[in-house]
Motif scaffolding. Sequence first.
Motif, PDB file in Angstrom:
ATOM      1  N   TYR B 282     -10.009  14.152  -1.718  1.00 21.26           N
ATOM      2  CA  TYR B 282      -8.719  13.660  -1.238  1.00 21.26           C
ATOM      3  C   TYR B 282      -7.602  14.287  -2.057  1.00 21.26           C
ATOM      4  O   TYR B 282      -6.595  14.772  -1.505  1.00 21.26           O
ATOM      5  N   ALA B 283      -7.802  14.298  -3.390  1.00 23.69           N
ATOM      6  CA  ALA B 283      -6.790  14.879  -4.265  1.00 23.69           C
ATOM      7  C   ALA B 283      -6.583  16.349  -3.920  1.00 23.69           C
ATOM      8  O   ALA B 283      -5.446  16.832  -3.801  1.00 23.69           O
ATOM      9  N   ALA B 284      -7.697  17.069  -3.734  1.00 24.38           N
ATOM     10  CA  ALA B 284      -7.589  18.490  -3.412  1.00 24.38           C
ATOM     11  C   ALA B 284      -6.857  18.693  -2.086  1.00 24.38           C
ATOM     12  O   ALA B 284      -5.979  19.547  -1.957  1.00 24.38           O
ATOM     13  N   LEU B 285      -7.215  17.866  -1.095  1.00 22.54           N
ATOM     14  CA  LEU B 285      -6.600  18.007   0.234  1.00 22.54           C
ATOM     15  C   LEU B 285      -5.112  17.724   0.192  1.00 22.54           C
ATOM     16  O   LEU B 285      -4.298  18.474   0.749  1.00 22.54           O
ATOM     17  N   VAL B 286      -4.750  16.624  -0.486  1.00 26.97           N
ATOM     18  CA  VAL B 286      -3.336  16.279  -0.574  1.00 26.97           C
ATOM     19  C   VAL B 286      -2.592  17.394  -1.309  1.00 26.97           C
ATOM     20  O   VAL B 286      -1.489  17.789  -0.910  1.00 26.97           O
ATOM     21  N   GLY B 287      -3.239  17.922  -2.368  1.00 29.11           N
ATOM     22  CA  GLY B 287      -2.623  19.008  -3.113  1.00 29.11           C
ATOM     23  C   GLY B 287      -2.354  20.210  -2.225  1.00 29.11           C
ATOM     24  O   GLY B 287      -1.238  20.743  -2.196  1.00 29.11           O
ATOM     25  N   ILE B 288      -3.372  20.610  -1.459  1.00 28.42           N
ATOM     26  CA  ILE B 288      -3.198  21.769  -0.571  1.00 28.42           C
ATOM     27  C   ILE B 288      -2.084  21.495   0.435  1.00 28.42           C
ATOM     28  O   ILE B 288      -1.188  22.310   0.647  1.00 28.42           O
ATOM     29  N   ALA B 289      -2.140  20.286   1.024  1.00 24.34           N
ATOM     30  CA  ALA B 289      -1.153  19.954   2.049  1.00 24.34           C
ATOM     31  C   ALA B 289       0.257  19.974   1.467  1.00 24.34           C
ATOM     32  O   ALA B 289       1.195  20.456   2.102  1.00 24.34           O
TER      33      ALA B 289
END
Lengths: 404, 355, 77, 535
Positions: B282-289
């Motif tokens: 989730y952290a990685a996804l939010v970061g990318i987004a």
Amino acid sequence: MMLDLGKNSLKNISLRSASLIILVFFSLTGCWDNKDVTEINLITAVGVDKTTDGRVEVTFEIPRPSLTRTGQAGAGGGENSREKAVSLVSSKGDTAFIAVRSMVEKLAKDIFPSKMELLLIGEDLARAGLQEVFDLMERDPESNMTAKVLLVKGAPVKQVMEAESEQEKIPSLHLVKSITVNQDTFGSSKEARVIDILREVALPGKDPLIPVVEILEEKENLKVKNILVSGSAAFRGDKLVGYLTATETRGWLLAENKIKASVYSLPSPNDETKNISFEMYCENGQKKVEFIEGKPKLVIKIKATGDIGESQEPTDLTQPQMLKKLENKIKQIITEEVNSALNSAQKYHSDIFGFGDIIHRKNPQEWQKIKDNWPEIFSKAPTEITVEVKLKRSGYTRKGVEPL
Amino acid sequence: MMTNVKISGYQLALLIMGFLFGSTAVLNPTAMAGQDAWLAYILAWVGGFMLIWLYVRIALINPSLTLVEILKVTFGKYLGTVIALLYIWYFLHLAALVLRDFGEHMNVTVFYRTPMTFIISCFALLIAYCLRKGLEVTGRAAEILMPYLFIFVIIIFFLLIPEYDTNNLFPFLEKGLTPVIQVAFGVLTFPFGETVTFLMIFPALYSPGQLKKVSFAAFGVMGFIILGIIVRDLLSLGPDLLTRLVFPPSLSTELTPELQLEPLISVNFLLGGWVKITVCLYAALVGIAQLLGLNDYKHLVLPLVLLAVGLAMWLYEDLFKMMDWTANVYPYYAFPLQFGIPLLILLVAKIRKLA
Amino acid sequence: MALNIILLVIIAIIMVLLDLPGLLKIEKKNKIKVLISYFLLLLTGFTLGLLLILEREPVSPTVIIERMLNLILGIGL
Amino acid sequence: MFSWLKRKYKFLKTMAQANQQKNEQPQAEKIPQSFPELRAKLQQVFAECGDFKTREILVGDEHYRLIIAWMDNLASNQILHESLIRPLLEPQAFCQFLEDKEEDLAVFLKNNVLIAAELKEVTDFNQTVEFILCGESVIYIEGSSTALAAATRGWETRTVTEPETETVVRGPREGFVEDLAVNCALLRRKIKNPNLKMEMMKIGRQTKTTVCVCYLKGIADPALVQEAKTRLQKINIDAVLESGYLEEMIEDAPLSFFPTVGNSEKPDVVAAKILEGRVGIFCDGTPFVLTVPYLFLETLQASEDYYTRAISSSLLRTVRIICFYVSILLPGLYVAFLNFHQSVLPLNFLLTIAASRESIPFSPFTEALFMGITFEILQEAGIRMPRPIGQSVSIVGALVIGEASVRAGLVSDPMVIITALTAISTFILPPLQRVLPFFRFGFTIAANILGLLGIFFFLIALVIHLCTLRSFGIPYLAPLAPLSLSDIKDTFVRFPLWTMLTRPRDLTWPETGQAAKYRAGAEQLLSKMRKKEDR
């Protein structure tokens, strides 16, 4: 609203059916580790021995479920009862692992050792060292670390395993139960589990002690009652060095505080031909190491209470002087037992009491100095054994009946 | 979308707890300290409190900003983006690491013949589903599922009481304090320092006033539970076995009388790992987004999960390599990310405040 | 091996099919960005999987990290 | 696949638009003043309706002509006769009117002549038709554009009996019937409070079924009531024959396995739910009343829990929760333990199982599937069969499945025990009865692939699914997730009534954080949906 509903439904249906198809697909093809109970050989006991040519021989005791089923004295029972409920299979190999795996050549189904209750070790193998066997047990996730260990003295392991039991359908369970009961109520044998031995082998200041089973009388149809679980075997590291007798084992159990109750008898003070028996409880054993001028001294303190269990002559045993006399005599017997156990241990250079471990834990600096030649120091260390005995009850009677 | 996600304090606490439990309780990183494992652990635990204090401070200085945004604010657009990419890689790496641990554990304990890829893929599928549903749902599911984890831990702890031998705690500090501190450093980076991931999640807390209380409480409770697990393994197995085993709890649970409750350890790993991987991804996804300026990460879930599975298989050749790496390299690799950069952020913020 | 590759391709196709309706509905402003990042990630994952199946995977990042740490910190790892 | 989806989407869109056009109300129409015209019109509307009856009367010294129109059997002949026709034909009735002649005849009739309980003045012809169809009698007056509708409804209804779906040992035994009026009265008798509001609406283009939205003003959250009404108003279908039609149209998650709208046949249950702040939806023609929002924990609650003492009902709650787990997990766990985790089971147990399974040719998984499907078939047969045959079904089931299949060595003994246990556990949770088999099969399949791990994979997925569900904006698993400590008193155990002082916060306290938060989530969802619709 409706519009939304319709669209979602379509998406969900396709998703759901896709996942269902995947599930069914895998349930039909996958299942790599899926093995039914009917497709495995449950193993209740394992015997490991060394053959004369130096290879390892492993014997499995495999119960046949339909014959071990309790409470089904049904139609085929009478006929089946003549069949043995367990079968023995053995195999040889250069290592125990290879021997175990090559067992498959002789079996129809896969082996499943997770439920093994007993590990029998041959004398020759024990003399050569147990490291291999226990390493295999530790490594294999399917092994049972709480299985009991027994050392077979003076006979091939397979012969002991062939003994049939009249009380249990599976002979090894008979042995396992008898070891536990024995340690709790009699004390001629001790209980040792694989995990205990593993810990002790690795501890620098403690050596394992394994109960011993031997064949009493050689017979055609060997029964468990013809073999005796009594006494124990002392190890140094993982190697067998000598045996402790039944009474010595009891001495060890007293010192280790592992016994719940045991029975002693001694000649009556009034009449030397008659005996009085006692049941002793709550033995509170303590071990200590005292350092006198840098030399360790091994101290064992035991507190015991007891009942009078039986008297062969009708004296009133509850008189204070009488009790004192009796207590003193029991004290002598217990001291003698513990002493002989300790002496044997010192003789074998095997620290089965774990005195070294006590030094290691309580006094690590001192241990660093002596740990390299601990067996030598242990075998020559002076000992001190203190025993306190208190008789508390005499059952229902104070005094036996006087036959006319 | 992301800024609208709100979770309650209790849910955040459960997520932190599951995250800390993660693979820690199965791998037992303190094992190398032998009989002083508990001491090493407590040292690390105290250090962990300091780390979480650091993270909470950063989050309170920049409320409603995630780590990626904080980095951009603190270090400027370009340097901030580079460091943010580093963090995103770290979160992804962490998720892959836990996935791989999970696969290895299953392969060693029960599922010998099942291909690891299959186990990992199944787990990843579950996590993808969870990520698609969002953090709120994850928090709520944690409310339902985490109690199981606690119950299983407690059951095993009490069933093993007959096996406990307090002698296993001695000799105290046999080899001195240095090895203990070394192990403590390792434990500080795994699992305590990994909570740096939560800097991406703190802004989602419904009432930011609770942040400090919640995260400290979660650290306290889960820290205590892991201490219980470590003491359990130490007391029941002894220091020697503890240092030799790959997965100590799997052996200690085999000692329960009559039953061999090993599967419960796997299930606990599953529950903890589920939270940990979900939070990391989730952290990685939010970061990318956020780096790309998107307002919804959900489209990227499936490809990222596929990438995580690929990474899990790629990172290590075998179990030995993995154990060696996690023990010797990982702490030095993770520590700057867990402590160095957050400290820098705090310092910059302080200096700016002064100026 | 061939089976594994086929499975991987099927998985990738299913993924795209599941995501595409959602992807096409994003507002114009972000569409290109999302599509590019989506397919970039997917391609990376897919290539990695493919290389792993073919057992031609490049040096693992853990090894690179190890070497870099060695270089920077100079610790005997 | 994608293009197919898109085509479906377009089709549905056009359908929805078409529906919207159709839904427009027909224009109001004046009642014709001349009788031949009126007669023709009535004949046209009620052509070939054998049960439509009219009667022409001349009143007031044969100066005025009236037509009384009604549906035979819907309007009670006795009431019609006593309250309309007899007073009209009374010779003195019109004396006063004939003298004054100032008043309108319709008003005069209403005020002075007719003795029906309820009389309405109607000016719209279509409305009079509707009244006739509802069982009222309409009196048309020649030369006047106003007609009178008199309440003469009176048809046969079932008497109030004990409902078969929800039997209780202790508690009221009355159940709803098919008649809406009776049902409303039953509820009103429980809650004697003017705040109990009952808003009527008509749903169904063809059936024009009366639906009643029922709530306690001041307790029910106004936004919830509004949401329920909006959803009902949006319904656009031909027929509503049972409340199930409504349920399907207003559900939050129509394709989820779990029900998000509750139903009950007992006035006390519905009253209790309305008192908690829920909204009841009555539908004419069925004894099943819907309640919204419906949360997961309500499936585990029974009305009797509150009538018996707290301790005993707490025990029953716990039993029900265990039954929920047993009914979904047991076959799966059996497969998992027997095929993957044999080491967990004690040796003796394992030997017993192995012995009984030794001659069985199928794996536990196949057995579980086979027995599960067999059980479903038997259950369905037991319900659908006429009563006398039903008994033989159970005999066949018990003999064939229980006894013979074990004898024949097709199914092992433990599997029969497990099937029986799961079946019985399923019966304990009636609201989920149709749902649980899916999960039972799912868990069994998952267990066959990955053992306990598979079961927990599935369990986590199930929990995530349950957590995504909302019923009218309220999370389905509330008050467990999100946790609300003050509401947890009525979940796993039932606290004594004197400890449950507050109403469920999720439903009734919009001003406190919890509910407001949920609503925010729901609104967000709605606005998203609306946006999609707009596009």
